[in-house]
Design an enzyme around this catalytic site. Structure first.
Site: not given
Length: 194
Positions: A29, A95-97, A171, A173-174
């Protein structure tokens, strides 16, 4: 029809696809923000997009782990990017994934219409497997930049995102409470890859 005309005219300039990939904490990023800021210095019209699903920071800004930020738009799906990018010369996608399977088509359409598209995302999930549309995007790109973090166990270049919490969903998030960067050897020592 107007959007299609804009895309057709922009095609005369020539677009491109750049992919920035690597593990968590590798600076993806940060690199996307750096490239977009350089385009803004050149007075190029830029828009940045991220998936609505990424709720870790701010829905109206792209924020790096170093807390550098730049305005962005959160979108529900990849196809929502096209109408929002009608008058843009550079599109950044973070965050394309996490985007749906339509992202490669959207990115290709933008590039074919003359847009410089900069995509950042994890190339592998926590098990060391290719993640989302990233492999396809990397294959389509004019350039791919693979960044490495520093392995927290031995200090070597880290290419894996090691999950610290017991959760098998792809997935999760963290941040540092859930993941740490590891080199191939330290990642495999704990028996995660397979």
């Amino acid at each position: 029809m107007y959007i299609e005309e804009v895309f057709r005219r922009r095609n005369e300039v020539g677009g491109s696809i750049e992919v920035i990939c690597g593990s968590m904490f590798s600076g993806k990023t940060e690199e996307l923000i750096r490239r977009v800021n350089r385009a803004r210095i050149a007075k190029v019209h830029v828009e940045i997009f991220s998936p609505v699903a990424d709720t870790r920071y701010d829905k109206s800004a792209l924020v790096s782990h170093n807390l550098n930020s730049i305005p962005s738009k959160a979108v529900d799906n990849a196809s929502a990017i096209l109408p929002l990018a009608a008058h843009v010369q550079v599109v950044g996608i973070d965050e394309a994934q996490f985007f749906d399977d339509d992202l490669p088509h959207v990115v290709s359409k933008l590039a074919n219409s003359g847009v410089r598209v900069i995509v950042a995302g994890l190339d592998m999930d926590f098990k060391g497997r290719p993640f989302g549309s990233m492999p396809e995007l990397m294959a389509m790109a004019e350039s791919v930049t693979k960044l490495h973090a520093v392995c927290v166990k031995c200090g070597s270049p880290a290419l894996n995102s090691y999950r610290l919490v017991p959760d098998e969903s792809q997935v999760l998030l963290g941040e540092k409470e859930s993941y740490e960067p590891r080199c191939r050897n330290c990642f495999n020592l704990d028996g995660i890859a397979g």
